[in-house]
Design a protein around this motif. Structure first.
Motif, PDB file in Angstrom:
ATOM      1  N   ASP A  53       0.860  -1.181   0.000  1.00  0.00           N
ATOM      2  CA  ASP A  53       0.000   0.000   0.000  1.00  0.00           C
ATOM      3  C   ASP A  53       0.899   1.235   0.000  1.00  0.00           C
ATOM      4  OD1 ASP A  53      -1.804   2.040   0.363  1.00  0.00           O
ATOM      5  OD2 ASP A  53      -2.946   1.043   1.951  1.00  0.00           O
ATOM      6  N   PRO A  54       1.198   1.779  -1.180  1.00  0.00           N
ATOM      7  CA  PRO A  54       2.144   2.908  -1.280  1.00  0.00           C
ATOM      8  C   PRO A  54       1.653   4.178  -0.586  1.00  0.00           C
ATOM      9  CG  PRO A  54       1.068   2.476  -3.385  1.00  0.00           C
ATOM     10  CD  PRO A  54       0.693   1.356  -2.503  1.00  0.00           C
ATOM     11  N   LYS A  55       0.386   4.260  -0.230  1.00  0.00           N
ATOM     12  CA  LYS A  55      -0.128   5.466   0.432  1.00  0.00           C
ATOM     13  C   LYS A  55       0.284   5.561   1.893  1.00  0.00           C
ATOM     14  CE  LYS A  55      -4.284   4.320  -0.699  1.00  0.00           C
ATOM     15  NZ  LYS A  55      -5.773   4.307  -0.801  1.00  0.00           N
ATOM     16  N   LEU A  56       0.706   4.451   2.471  1.00  0.00           N
ATOM     17  CA  LEU A  56       1.061   4.441   3.888  1.00  0.00           C
ATOM     18  C   LEU A  56       2.563   4.687   4.084  1.00  0.00           C
ATOM     19  CD1 LEU A  56      -1.135   1.471   5.145  1.00  0.00           C
ATOM     20  CD2 LEU A  56      -1.604   3.917   5.247  1.00  0.00           C
ATOM     21  N   PRO A  57       2.965   5.132   5.265  1.00  0.00           N
ATOM     22  CA  PRO A  57       4.361   5.530   5.501  1.00  0.00           C
ATOM     23  C   PRO A  57       5.393   4.456   5.166  1.00  0.00           C
ATOM     24  CG  PRO A  57       2.985   6.291   7.315  1.00  0.00           C
ATOM     25  CD  PRO A  57       2.112   5.447   6.437  1.00  0.00           C
ATOM     26  N   ILE A  58       5.110   3.159   5.447  1.00  0.00           N
ATOM     27  CA  ILE A  58       6.111   2.120   5.182  1.00  0.00           C
ATOM     28  C   ILE A  58       5.845   1.375   3.874  1.00  0.00           C
ATOM     29  CG2 ILE A  58       6.689   1.751   7.599  1.00  0.00           C
ATOM     30  CD1 ILE A  58       4.851  -0.684   7.595  1.00  0.00           C
ATOM     31  N   GLY A  59       4.765   1.756   3.149  1.00  0.00           N
ATOM     32  CA  GLY A  59       4.470   1.144   1.862  1.00  0.00           C
ATOM     33  C   GLY A  59       3.787  -0.204   1.932  1.00  0.00           C
ATOM     34  N   TRP A  60       3.496  -0.667   3.128  1.00  0.00           N
ATOM     35  CA  TRP A  60       2.841  -1.962   3.330  1.00  0.00           C
ATOM     36  C   TRP A  60       1.769  -1.826   4.401  1.00  0.00           C
ATOM     37  CZ3 TRP A  60       4.030  -6.258   0.388  1.00  0.00           C
ATOM     38  CH2 TRP A  60       5.205  -6.184  -0.369  1.00  0.00           C
ATOM     39  N   ASN A  61       0.783  -2.696   4.348  1.00  0.00           N
ATOM     40  CA  ASN A  61      -0.256  -2.740   5.389  1.00  0.00           C
ATOM     41  C   ASN A  61      -0.692  -4.191   5.564  1.00  0.00           C
ATOM     42  OD1 ASN A  61      -1.975  -1.828   7.359  1.00  0.00           O
ATOM     43  ND2 ASN A  61      -3.436  -0.844   5.975  1.00  0.00           N
ATOM     44  N   ILE A  62      -1.564  -4.414   6.514  1.00  0.00           N
ATOM     45  CA  ILE A  62      -2.088  -5.745   6.788  1.00  0.00           C
ATOM     46  C   ILE A  62      -3.599  -5.643   6.932  1.00  0.00           C
ATOM     47  CG2 ILE A  62      -1.775  -5.500   9.289  1.00  0.00           C
ATOM     48  CD1 ILE A  62      -1.096  -8.501   9.356  1.00  0.00           C
ATOM     49  N   LYS A  63      -4.305  -6.650   6.470  1.00  0.00           N
ATOM     50  CA  LYS A  63      -5.762  -6.629   6.570  1.00  0.00           C
ATOM     51  C   LYS A  63      -6.204  -6.558   8.027  1.00  0.00           C
ATOM     52  CE  LYS A  63      -6.648  -9.249   2.312  1.00  0.00           C
ATOM     53  NZ  LYS A  63      -7.231 -10.496   1.758  1.00  0.00           N
ATOM     54  N   THR A  64      -7.310  -5.859   8.239  1.00  0.00           N
ATOM     55  CA  THR A  64      -7.795  -5.658   9.607  1.00  0.00           C
ATOM     56  C   THR A  64      -8.035  -6.981  10.318  1.00  0.00           C
ATOM     57  OG1 THR A  64      -8.859  -3.595   8.955  1.00  0.00           O
ATOM     58  CG2 THR A  64      -9.607  -4.597  11.007  1.00  0.00           C
ATOM     59  N   GLU A  65      -8.695  -7.928   9.646  1.00  0.00           N
ATOM     60  CA  GLU A  65      -9.022  -9.184  10.310  1.00  0.00           C
ATOM     61  C   GLU A  65      -7.758  -9.989  10.651  1.00  0.00           C
ATOM     62  OE1 GLU A  65      -9.806  -9.751   5.831  1.00  0.00           O
ATOM     63  OE2 GLU A  65     -10.144  -8.233   7.373  1.00  0.00           O
ATOM     64  N   ALA A 424      -9.425  -3.463  18.613  1.00  0.00           N
ATOM     65  CA  ALA A 424      -8.612  -2.267  18.365  1.00  0.00           C
ATOM     66  C   ALA A 424      -8.340  -2.012  16.881  1.00  0.00           C
ATOM     67  CB  ALA A 424      -7.303  -2.352  19.144  1.00  0.00           C
ATOM     68  N   PRO A 425      -7.992  -3.042  16.069  1.00  0.00           N
ATOM     69  CA  PRO A 425      -7.732  -2.751  14.657  1.00  0.00           C
ATOM     70  C   PRO A 425      -8.915  -2.110  13.930  1.00  0.00           C
ATOM     71  CG  PRO A 425      -6.848  -4.893  15.223  1.00  0.00           C
ATOM     72  CD  PRO A 425      -7.643  -4.430  16.417  1.00  0.00           C
ATOM     73  N   TYR A 426     -10.147  -2.427  14.314  1.00  0.00           N
ATOM     74  CA  TYR A 426     -11.298  -1.776  13.701  1.00  0.00           C
ATOM     75  C   TYR A 426     -11.237  -0.261  13.884  1.00  0.00           C
ATOM     76  CZ  TYR A 426     -14.090  -5.932  12.594  1.00  0.00           C
ATOM     77  OH  TYR A 426     -14.562  -7.101  12.048  1.00  0.00           O
ATOM     78  N   PHE A 427     -10.706   0.160  15.015  1.00  0.00           N
ATOM     79  CA  PHE A 427     -10.657   1.586  15.324  1.00  0.00           C
ATOM     80  C   PHE A 427      -9.422   2.275  14.753  1.00  0.00           C
ATOM     81  CE2 PHE A 427     -13.379  -0.254  18.569  1.00  0.00           C
ATOM     82  CZ  PHE A 427     -14.418   0.652  18.644  1.00  0.00           C
ATOM     83  N   ILE A 428      -8.250   1.592  14.755  1.00  0.00           N
ATOM     84  CA  ILE A 428      -7.012   2.287  14.421  1.00  0.00           C
ATOM     85  C   ILE A 428      -6.520   2.041  12.996  1.00  0.00           C
ATOM     86  CG2 ILE A 428      -6.310   2.252  16.837  1.00  0.00           C
ATOM     87  CD1 ILE A 428      -4.335   0.029  16.202  1.00  0.00           C
ATOM     88  N   ASN A 429      -6.940   0.959  12.341  1.00  0.00           N
ATOM     89  CA  ASN A 429      -6.437   0.646  11.010  1.00  0.00           C
ATOM     90  C   ASN A 429      -7.025   1.614   9.979  1.00  0.00           C
ATOM     91  OD1 ASN A 429      -6.003  -0.702   8.379  1.00  0.00           O
ATOM     92  ND2 ASN A 429      -5.330  -2.427   9.637  1.00  0.00           N
ATOM     93  N   PRO A 430      -6.176   2.186   9.085  1.00  0.00           N
ATOM     94  CA  PRO A 430      -6.679   3.112   8.056  1.00  0.00           C
ATOM     95  C   PRO A 430      -7.710   2.492   7.124  1.00  0.00           C
ATOM     96  CG  PRO A 430      -4.300   3.297   8.253  1.00  0.00           C
ATOM     97  CD  PRO A 430      -4.709   2.108   9.081  1.00  0.00           C
TER      98      PRO A 430
END
Length: 524
Positions: A53-65, A424-430
């Motif tokens: 995910d190039p939009k995020l600071p480290i270029g990677w993300n993980i699915k909320t679930e 918590a991930p439901y609340f904090i994950n972009p």
């Protein structure tokens, strides 16, 4: 008991050795907890279990679930093992159950290190949760049952210290390996998990079983031998063993035999069960699991400079808080006051963090403010909440139901911890609500409610033996009277209730044969 000339740390060195071995258990729990949150902010880990995910600071993300399950399955496993802890501990003893935890931990780590499949990783997280639940429950039971009343608070402070020290080690290892581009970024941290089970397994060969558990099993002579090893030379082992047996026999007379339903069926035990459960749950009510489990991810998404280094700062500050607690607070402070103060301070800090992020947004300046306030939060949480929540939950249960009651309390505590880490991930994950630090808006009222409960319901039992705590509950004292109550114990006669260090009038203690109740009436 030992004479005054023998009542020193040097004289009690053997019980310090035994408890030091047991304190490796929370160290293992801390290492796992501190490490797993950092893995979810590592490109090397996210290349296997996340997505680009190039939009995020480290270029990677993980699915909320996935983020939910990786973090929360450990606490769910700890909940499951804690629920069954009372049955296993009653039959197998504290050491045997901890050996079982060591084997389970190693099996779980083998699964996590040898897989690249998300389902197998989930299994590994659940299994290591089973081990961690055993580690936290049985080691605390051993410490509470084996240590003299004078040092029990210090040992439980050490227990929390090693939990936080383990968390620091886990975050430091993450920090060292985070920039590795391949799987070694997370495999190296996982490999460190083997150290504690091996050392703990060997260390337990050289220390005795819990004397209270042995006496509870009817192994009176073995219990005396255990006390002989744990206590200083010249200590009155016969008197202490007799007092433990008398307290157990008295409880058996009240409840005929140990039945799990006695935790809620017997009015005295029901009160103690509710207090123990609520006391341990104070940790989750403070919102700590959100900060501890997701601090690396939380800082990364808030654009904090070098988020892994900042997680080390938080862990170090939490460690310093426990050192201050051991040197100053544990000697002078009342536990009820510390818990109330800590909960209120943590609640207001969460509120300020949420408000700052809400008004200023995701900026570098906001990131610095978040680190500063989160550091104050960790100092307050570790210094005034973490140690005393587990300590209160372990001291309050009755002796014959201790393993069942504390197991239930630990299980409910882990259940609420799981609920926090899962939601918590439901609340904090972009990719979900994207609240980020605004999640603190939820934890402010939670802290206030918890502090109110402590004020009205949690008794002060600092410096009391487990037998004295039994006596005070049998007297059906309200929470406010525990601190000033002078126990009669085996001495008989009259007692005085002390308030603020002054006598408040003599009373006679009359024992009623009906139901084993204690009636306290004013002296004429």
């Amino acid at each position: 008991m030992a004479g005054s000339q023998e009542d020193t740390i040097r004289a009690h060195y053997k019980v310090f050795i035994a408890c030091a071995v047991m304190i490796l258990s929370p160290f293992q729990y801390g290492v796992d907890f501190g490490m797993i949150g950092g893995l979810q902010a590592m490109p090397g880990f996210l290349k296997v279990y996340g997505y680009r995910d190039p939009k995020l600071p480290i270029g990677w993300n993980i699915k909320t679930e996935r983020q939910q399950l990786i973090s929360s399955l450990m606490t769910l496993g700890a909940f499951i093992s804690s629920v069954t802890a009372g049955f296993a501990a009653a039959k197998l003893g504290r050491r045997a159950c901890l050996w079982m935890a060591c084997v389970t931990c190693c099996v779980a780590n083998i699964i996590m290190m040898t897989t690249t499949h998300i389902a197998a990783l989930y299994v590994g997280r659940l299994v290591i949760g089973l081990a961690n639940g055993y580690f936290m429950t049985y080691s605390q039971l051993y410490v509470q049952e084996s240590s003299p009343a004078k040092y029990r608070g210090l040992f439980l402070t050490g227990f929390q210290f090693f939990t936080s020290f383990g968390t620091l080690i886990g975050t430091i290892v993450d920090w060292v390996t985070a920039k590795r581009p391949d799987k070694s970024a997370y495999l190296i941290p996982l490999a460190t998990i083997y150290v504690v089970p091996v050392v703990l397994s060997i260390g337990m060969l050289f220390i005795p079983e819990s004397p209270r558990w042995l006496i509870l099993q009817g192994r009176y002579e073995d219990g005396k031998k255990s006390l002989q090893w744990l206590r200083p030379k010249g200590a009155d082992i016969d008197a202490e063993a007799a007092e433990i047996r008398a307290a157990i026999e008295k409880e058996k007379q009240l409840g005929s035999e140990v039945q799990v339903l006695d935790m809620v069926r017997n009015p005295l035990d029901r009160r103690r069960t509710m207090l123990a459960v609520c006391a341990v749950t104070l940790q989750a009510a403070s919102g700590s699991m959100f900060v501890i489990a997701y601090k690396a991810y939380f800082f990364t998404m808030a654009k904090v400079t070098d988020p892994f280094a900042m997680t080390n700062v938080l862990s170090t500050i939490g460690l310093l808080a426990i050192i201050c607690n051991a040197l100053i607070i544990v000697k002078f402070g009342r536990r009820r006051v510390l818990l109330i103060t800590g909960l209120l301070v943590c609640g207001f800090l969460q509120l300020i963090i949420a408000t700052t992020y809400h008004t200023k947004g995701r900026t570098r300046t906001t990131g610095k403010v978040l680190v500063a306030l989160s550091s104050l939060y960790m100092f307050s949480y570790n210094g005034m909440i973490a140690t005393y929540a587990w300590l209160a939950g372990g001291e309050i249960p009755s002796q014959r139901l201790r393993s069942h009651t504390f197991g239930l309390a630990a299980a409910i505590g882990f259940l609420f911890a799981w609920l926090t880490t899962f939601t918590a991930p439901y609340f904090i994950n972009p990719m979900s609500l994207n609240w980020g630090p605004r999640y603190g808006f939820i934890w402010f009222p939670s802290c206030v409610i918890a502090a109110t409960w402590v004020f009205f319901f949690l008794p002060e039992v600092k410096g009391r033996t487990l037998e004295e705590i039994d006596e005070m509950f049998e007297a059906r004292l309200p929470a406010r009277r525990f601190a000033g109550y002078i126990c009669v114990g085996a001495h008989g006669g009259s007692e005085k209730e002390v308030t603020g260090g002054r006598e408040k009038g003599e009373v006679e203690v009359l024992r009623s044969e009906k139901g084993g109740e204690t009636t306290v009436t004013p002296a004429v």
